[in-house]
Design a protein around this motif. Sequence first.
Motif, mmCIF file in Angstrom:
data_model
loop_
_atom_site.group_PDB
_atom_site.id
_atom_site.type_symbol
_atom_site.label_atom_id
_atom_site.label_comp_id
_atom_site.label_asym_id
_atom_site.label_seq_id
_atom_site.Cartn_x
_atom_site.Cartn_y
_atom_site.Cartn_z
ATOM 1 N N TRP A 98 73.854 51.797 -29.529
ATOM 2 C CA TRP A 98 73.779 50.767 -29.222
ATOM 3 C C TRP A 98 72.722 49.488 -29.620
ATOM 4 O O TRP A 98 72.790 49.159 -29.802
ATOM 5 N N ARG A 150 72.115 47.232 -33.025
ATOM 6 C CA ARG A 150 71.993 44.770 -32.772
ATOM 7 C C ARG A 150 71.484 45.345 -33.503
ATOM 8 O O ARG A 150 70.101 45.315 -34.179
ATOM 9 N N ARG A 151 71.159 43.308 -34.392
ATOM 10 C CA ARG A 151 70.844 42.880 -35.638
ATOM 11 C C ARG A 151 70.408 41.613 -35.033
ATOM 12 O O ARG A 151 70.146 40.457 -35.982
ATOM 13 N N LEU A 197 67.672 40.427 -28.966
ATOM 14 C CA LEU A 197 67.561 40.746 -28.109
ATOM 15 C C LEU A 197 67.792 40.357 -26.312
ATOM 16 O O LEU A 197 68.331 40.446 -25.198
ATOM 17 N N ASP A 236 68.133 44.818 -23.699
ATOM 18 C CA ASP A 236 68.376 46.296 -23.738
ATOM 19 C C ASP A 236 67.453 46.546 -22.308
ATOM 20 O O ASP A 236 68.265 47.474 -22.501
#
Length: 157
Positions: A78, A82-83, A86, A90
């Motif tokens: 995951w 991610r782009r 966050l 995380d």
Amino acid sequence: MTEEEPRLSAEEMLRRLDPSLSPMKRVRAVAALVAGLAGAVFVAALWGGEPGPLPGSTQLAFGLLAGFCLAWAGYGGWLLTRRVPLFATDRVIAAWIGLAASTATTAVLTVVAVQRGSGLGPALGGVFVLVALVLTVRAHTRRAELLRRARELGHGE
């Protein structure tokens, strides 16, 4: 912020919130993915290689261990995909995985210790649960702080 801390400009803060993963976060993500998959394969091999039927508590322990390894592998995967910023999500997810794993492991250790009438496992497990709980609270606090800063800069989640 305290008076000693340097103030960041809006541009500097936005650069820090850049959606790309830093090299260190990428290494952590790959490590979580690889270690989780390797752990799941290892536990599954041990579980499948046991001769004869295993007691229910042993089956439960193997299942929990395999599940937690797969959770870490899922977390690593995951994180790598991610782009978007966050905002410490995380760390919150990792903290919850750690808290769930330490709580479940402590519960199993407690049941085994009660059945056998001895063992320091529950006490040691309690220490792990406490540390995981502190890390979970810290992760949530840090995430809330980052979200507040992002809102102040006009860039919410």
